[in-house]
Every structure is written in C-alpha cells, then in structure tokens.
Design a protein around this motif. Sequence first.
Motif, PDB file in Angstrom:
ATOM      1  N   ARG A   1       0.854  -1.186   0.000  1.00  0.00           N
ATOM      2  CA  ARG A   1       0.000   0.000   0.000  1.00  0.00           C
ATOM      3  C   ARG A   1       0.894   1.242   0.000  1.00  0.00           C
ATOM      4  NH1 ARG A   1      -5.103  -1.799   2.144  1.00  0.00           N
ATOM      5  NH2 ARG A   1      -5.675  -3.491   0.743  1.00  0.00           N
ATOM      6  N   PRO A   2       0.403   2.373  -0.469  1.00  0.00           N
ATOM      7  CA  PRO A   2       1.200   3.599  -0.425  1.00  0.00           C
ATOM      8  C   PRO A   2       1.733   3.879   0.981  1.00  0.00           C
ATOM      9  CG  PRO A   2      -0.704   3.944  -1.812  1.00  0.00           C
ATOM     10  CD  PRO A   2      -0.892   2.591  -1.180  1.00  0.00           C
ATOM     11  N   LEU A   3       2.972   4.329   1.051  1.00  0.00           N
ATOM     12  CA  LEU A   3       3.586   4.618   2.341  1.00  0.00           C
ATOM     13  C   LEU A   3       4.333   5.935   2.288  1.00  0.00           C
ATOM     14  CD1 LEU A   3       6.982   4.058   2.650  1.00  0.00           C
ATOM     15  CD2 LEU A   3       6.206   1.790   1.940  1.00  0.00           C
ATOM     16  N   VAL A   4       4.407   6.582   3.449  1.00  0.00           N
ATOM     17  CA  VAL A   4       5.219   7.788   3.637  1.00  0.00           C
ATOM     18  C   VAL A   4       6.209   7.479   4.748  1.00  0.00           C
ATOM     19  CG1 VAL A   4       5.232  10.211   4.319  1.00  0.00           C
ATOM     20  CG2 VAL A   4       3.396   9.335   2.850  1.00  0.00           C
ATOM     21  N   TRP A   5       7.484   7.549   4.426  1.00  0.00           N
ATOM     22  CA  TRP A   5       8.536   7.172   5.373  1.00  0.00           C
ATOM     23  C   TRP A   5       9.141   8.402   6.010  1.00  0.00           C
ATOM     24  CZ3 TRP A   5      14.045   5.286   3.707  1.00  0.00           C
ATOM     25  CH2 TRP A   5      14.769   4.870   4.838  1.00  0.00           C
ATOM     26  N   GLN A   6       9.093   8.461   7.345  1.00  0.00           N
ATOM     27  CA  GLN A   6       9.867   9.470   8.074  1.00  0.00           C
ATOM     28  C   GLN A   6      11.162   8.805   8.522  1.00  0.00           C
ATOM     29  OE1 GLN A   6       8.181  11.102  11.697  1.00  0.00           O
ATOM     30  NE2 GLN A   6       9.462  12.934  11.567  1.00  0.00           N
TER      31      GLN A   6
ATOM     32  N   ALA B   1      14.973   7.357  -5.192  1.00  0.00           N
ATOM     33  CA  ALA B   1      15.442   7.093  -6.552  1.00  0.00           C
ATOM     34  C   ALA B   1      15.081   5.682  -7.004  1.00  0.00           C
ATOM     35  CB  ALA B   1      16.959   7.297  -6.625  1.00  0.00           C
ATOM     36  N   ARG B   2      14.823   4.798  -6.044  1.00  0.00           N
ATOM     37  CA  ARG B   2      14.447   3.415  -6.369  1.00  0.00           C
ATOM     38  C   ARG B   2      12.932   3.197  -6.290  1.00  0.00           C
ATOM     39  NH1 ARG B   2      19.059   0.217  -6.173  1.00  0.00           N
ATOM     40  NH2 ARG B   2      20.828   1.072  -5.019  1.00  0.00           N
ATOM     41  N   TYR B   3      12.251   3.984  -5.482  1.00  0.00           N
ATOM     42  CA  TYR B   3      10.817   3.798  -5.242  1.00  0.00           C
ATOM     43  C   TYR B   3      10.030   4.349  -6.430  1.00  0.00           C
ATOM     44  CZ  TYR B   3       6.428   3.922  -2.505  1.00  0.00           C
ATOM     45  OH  TYR B   3       5.145   3.734  -2.033  1.00  0.00           O
ATOM     46  N   PRO B   4       9.181   3.552  -7.071  1.00  0.00           N
ATOM     47  CA  PRO B   4       8.567   3.958  -8.339  1.00  0.00           C
ATOM     48  C   PRO B   4       7.313   4.812  -8.216  1.00  0.00           C
ATOM     49  CG  PRO B   4       7.930   1.709  -7.823  1.00  0.00           C
ATOM     50  CD  PRO B   4       8.873   2.140  -6.724  1.00  0.00           C
ATOM     51  N   ALA B   5       7.104   5.450  -7.089  1.00  0.00           N
ATOM     52  CA  ALA B   5       5.895   6.255  -6.896  1.00  0.00           C
ATOM     53  C   ALA B   5       5.934   7.519  -7.747  1.00  0.00           C
ATOM     54  CB  ALA B   5       5.752   6.628  -5.426  1.00  0.00           C
ATOM     55  N   PRO B   6       4.760   8.097  -8.066  1.00  0.00           N
ATOM     56  CA  PRO B   6       4.722   9.335  -8.853  1.00  0.00           C
ATOM     57  C   PRO B   6       5.370  10.492  -8.100  1.00  0.00           C
ATOM     58  CG  PRO B   6       2.548   8.807  -7.997  1.00  0.00           C
ATOM     59  CD  PRO B   6       3.415   7.617  -7.718  1.00  0.00           C
ATOM     60  N   GLU B   7       5.683  11.552  -8.823  1.00  0.00           N
ATOM     61  CA  GLU B   7       6.387  12.686  -8.233  1.00  0.00           C
ATOM     62  C   GLU B   7       5.588  13.321  -7.103  1.00  0.00           C
ATOM     63  OE1 GLU B   7       8.907  15.304  -6.939  1.00  0.00           O
ATOM     64  OE2 GLU B   7       9.427  13.705  -8.365  1.00  0.00           O
ATOM     65  N   SER B   8       4.260  13.314  -7.211  1.00  0.00           N
ATOM     66  CA  SER B   8       3.443  13.903  -6.139  1.00  0.00           C
ATOM     67  C   SER B   8       3.659  13.159  -4.821  1.00  0.00           C
ATOM     68  CB  SER B   8       1.967  13.885  -6.525  1.00  0.00           C
ATOM     69  OG  SER B   8       1.526  12.551  -6.760  1.00  0.00           O
ATOM     70  N   ALA B   9       3.755  11.828  -4.873  1.00  0.00           N
ATOM     71  CA  ALA B   9       4.003  11.041  -3.662  1.00  0.00           C
ATOM     72  C   ALA B   9       5.414  11.299  -3.142  1.00  0.00           C
ATOM     73  CB  ALA B   9       3.807   9.555  -3.950  1.00  0.00           C
ATOM     74  N   GLN B  10       6.383  11.400  -4.039  1.00  0.00           N
ATOM     75  CA  GLN B  10       7.751  11.677  -3.626  1.00  0.00           C
ATOM     76  C   GLN B  10       7.844  13.057  -2.982  1.00  0.00           C
ATOM     77  OE1 GLN B  10      11.012  10.374  -5.770  1.00  0.00           O
ATOM     78  NE2 GLN B  10      10.047   8.478  -6.447  1.00  0.00           N
TER      79      GLN B  10
ATOM     80  N   TRP C   1      -0.005   5.948  -7.470  1.00  0.00           N
ATOM     81  CA  TRP C   1       0.768   5.615  -6.275  1.00  0.00           C
ATOM     82  C   TRP C   1       0.415   4.217  -5.775  1.00  0.00           C
ATOM     83  CZ3 TRP C   1       0.638   9.017  -1.197  1.00  0.00           C
ATOM     84  CH2 TRP C   1       1.714   8.652  -0.368  1.00  0.00           C
ATOM     85  N   ALA C   2      -0.868   3.883  -5.777  1.00  0.00           N
ATOM     86  CA  ALA C   2      -1.291   2.554  -5.337  1.00  0.00           C
ATOM     87  C   ALA C   2      -0.697   1.468  -6.231  1.00  0.00           C
ATOM     88  CB  ALA C   2      -2.812   2.463  -5.324  1.00  0.00           C
ATOM     89  N   ALA C   3      -0.655   1.727  -7.538  1.00  0.00           N
ATOM     90  CA  ALA C   3      -0.058   0.756  -8.460  1.00  0.00           C
ATOM     91  C   ALA C   3       1.439   0.629  -8.204  1.00  0.00           C
ATOM     92  CB  ALA C   3      -0.318   1.179  -9.905  1.00  0.00           C
TER      93      ALA C   3
ATOM     94  N   ASP D   1       6.287  -3.848  -3.923  1.00  0.00           N
ATOM     95  CA  ASP D   1       6.175  -5.083  -3.149  1.00  0.00           C
ATOM     96  C   ASP D   1       6.551  -6.291  -3.997  1.00  0.00           C
ATOM     97  OD1 ASP D   1       5.003  -7.015  -1.046  1.00  0.00           O
ATOM     98  OD2 ASP D   1       3.746  -7.379  -2.802  1.00  0.00           O
ATOM     99  N   ALA D   2       6.059  -6.336  -5.223  1.00  0.00           N
ATOM    100  CA  ALA D   2       6.325  -7.488  -6.091  1.00  0.00           C
ATOM    101  C   ALA D   2       7.808  -7.599  -6.422  1.00  0.00           C
ATOM    102  CB  ALA D   2       5.502  -7.384  -7.374  1.00  0.00           C
ATOM    103  N   SER D   3       8.447  -6.480  -6.722  1.00  0.00           N
ATOM    104  CA  SER D   3       9.866  -6.525  -7.096  1.00  0.00           C
ATOM    105  C   SER D   3      10.743  -6.902  -5.910  1.00  0.00           C
ATOM    106  CB  SER D   3      10.304  -5.181  -7.678  1.00  0.00           C
ATOM    107  OG  SER D   3      10.235  -4.151  -6.701  1.00  0.00           O
ATOM    108  N   GLN D   4      10.419  -6.394  -4.723  1.00  0.00           N
ATOM    109  CA  GLN D   4      11.237  -6.695  -3.555  1.00  0.00           C
ATOM    110  C   GLN D   4      10.985  -8.105  -3.029  1.00  0.00           C
ATOM    111  OE1 GLN D   4      13.755  -4.706  -2.086  1.00  0.00           O
ATOM    112  NE2 GLN D   4      13.461  -3.716  -4.072  1.00  0.00           N
TER     113      GLN D   4
END
Length: 370
Positions: free
Chosen positions: A276-281, A299-308, A338-340, A346-349
């Motif tokens: 699921r979408p996550l925000v890491w502190q 740089a590795r996390y494939p989320a859209p720029e808005s999530a980054q 972001w959900a995708a 998850d699948a790649s890791q």
Amino acid sequence: MQADIFCRVVDNYGDIGVCWRLARQLAQDCRWDIRLWVDDLASFARIQPGIDAHAARQELAGVDIVHWSDNPAPALAARDVVIEAFACDPPAAFVDSMRRTHPVWINLEYLSAESWVESCHGLPSQRPDGLVKHFFFPGFTTATGGLLREQNLSAERDALQQSTALQDSFLRSAGVPDDVLAQRRGGARTVSLFCYPSAPAASLATALAADQRPTVLLVPQGVAPALESACQSPGAPRIVRLPFMAQPDFDRVLWCADLNFVRGEDSFVRAAWAARPLVWQIYPQEENVHLEKLDAWLARYPAPESAQALIRAWNQPESGGAAAAVTAALSPAEWTAWAAAARDWDASQSALPGLAENLAAFCAELAKKR
C-alpha cells in the motif's frame, strides 16, 4: 547453527524490532538455535506481550532471551555465530570467549539504499586479536543482504486484505469501535500514523479534513499527542488510538490501512510489505545526512512525483509544504498511480531473497572456511 544476537535499544523501538524479527525468523524458518541479548527489556515488553522486563533469562517463540549485562555468566560463551546489531559491541567477557572459538562474527548494519552499500556488503574487518568481523548490509538489491520477510507473509496479507470480515474482526479486537468500522465499510479512507515528534501531523490533519473522502486515522498511544486538538474542524479525520501491540498485529494494522505513515527502519519495511502507499519518516541525523539516504531510496521507489514530494515534505516540516503535498498526492489520478507503484514495489522486492535467508547462507559459507 547456534547463534547469539546482541541488541542495544538506543532509541525508540526500531533496534529491538529488527532484532526480534530476525531472531524469530532464524529460529523458526532457518531452525537455528538463537540467543537474543537485550539490554532494555522494558522497551522489548512494549512490542512483545509475554516478555518479563525483570527476568535475567527467559524463552519465547523458540528464542532464548538473555538480559544483557556487562558480566555474562561464563556458561554463556560464544558458539557458531555472533551477530551484533548496529555496531553495538558484545561485552568484553563474551569477546574473550570468542577468541577461543573464533565464531563467524557479523555486524548487522542499518538499512540503506545508497549505492556504496553494495561495495561494502560482506566485507571483512581483521582485528589485531585475530578475530574477523564481517559487515552485513540490508538493502534493496541482490548485491546486498535484502529485507526481513517471513515465509507466507504475502499469503497472510492477501487473505486479510481481500476480506472485510477478517479486517473488521481484527480491528475490533484492537479496540476500533463498531461505528468506525462502519465508516470504513462506507468508503472512508484508513490512514495509519506512526511518526517522530517532528512530523507535521497537524498539516496532515488539515489536508485530510479538506478532502472529500472521510478519513479514519489509526494512531498508537503516545504518538503525535497534539493530534486531537488539530482535528476539531468539520470533516476532520476520526482518530482512533491503538495500544502498542505485538509485531504481527502491527503488520495487520498496516495491511488494513489504505495509506501508512511510518518511521525508522522496522515499520518502514513492514509498510513496504503491506503493498500500500507509504510515507517514510527517516530517522533524523545531524547535518541532514538522513535526507541523502531518503533521496537514495526515493530514486528506487517507483511512486509518482506527487508522492515523492509528499515524502520529502513530511521529512522537512520546516518547509511548510506538507498539507499541500498531501492534497496533491491524494488526488484521484495521482492516488491511482501511487497505489499501483506500491504493488509493483512489493512485487519486485518480494521476488528477491530475504535478509534471514541471505544471512544464514552467508554465515554457512564463512563457517566452512574456519
């Protein structure tokens, strides 16, 4: 293998969180004989029911747990493998016993996505006394040690996420009221929040209150204590305070949420496995060194720029941009992307070998050379 894992609880619960997961997995999945040395049993007890904070020695989940003292009993000598978590240095008397047996000695490092980790992973360090310590780096590529991940984790997660009844039953057992469960069934977004005090939690509350979709906010006791006062406006998130709970139950909270705000290392990895979408502190460091580590992961996390952008704003509260970033990341098109991305991550890791599996194989190879 017979192994000793040493853990100092430096701050919060991440150190013991990682070590306890590793100890259980090496004992249960790899069939190792594990002794876990912990200096702060009171912190341990908060995330694991059944731990006696005053016991010198106890057993739980197939792990022999020792209260770490500087003068361990002579019988507690080194065996096949010694794992010191995060450069915590075993007690001198125990190191003396290591000089007699020369076990495989591992320094389990902190998780990092930085490229230099790959070149340092597995390197030996020769000590003047003849002992050799090897550095083992968790990471996100095949050139690192991987991430902690138990067998059957995905199957258990999928079963819960595909069943509203199972989610309701679990959340009810965790203290979530029935009217909140009804809100979730009616389409309310579920957000879990586990953050450091510096996080802009009030900005998050403001943005969620302005969103058309109502929000249920699951927050551990003691985290973001001023949050209730920030959730007084119309449309504000419904806050539910959760007790500290055992790690498998914390994982289930993450699986039930649509969006997870997490902190440190252990909860960050568990949120990744929630798909699921996550925000890491990330854990704050002097001179903002942590922000370089954050950028290496982004740089590795494939989320859209808005999530980054949201993740960066969450880690730089002084910027004042968190509320706008939340609104942008939750817009329908950005949220779908972001959900995708979370499912892809998850699948790649999960296609890579896990940390415990890699560590066991690494130690077995070193043991052959002794």
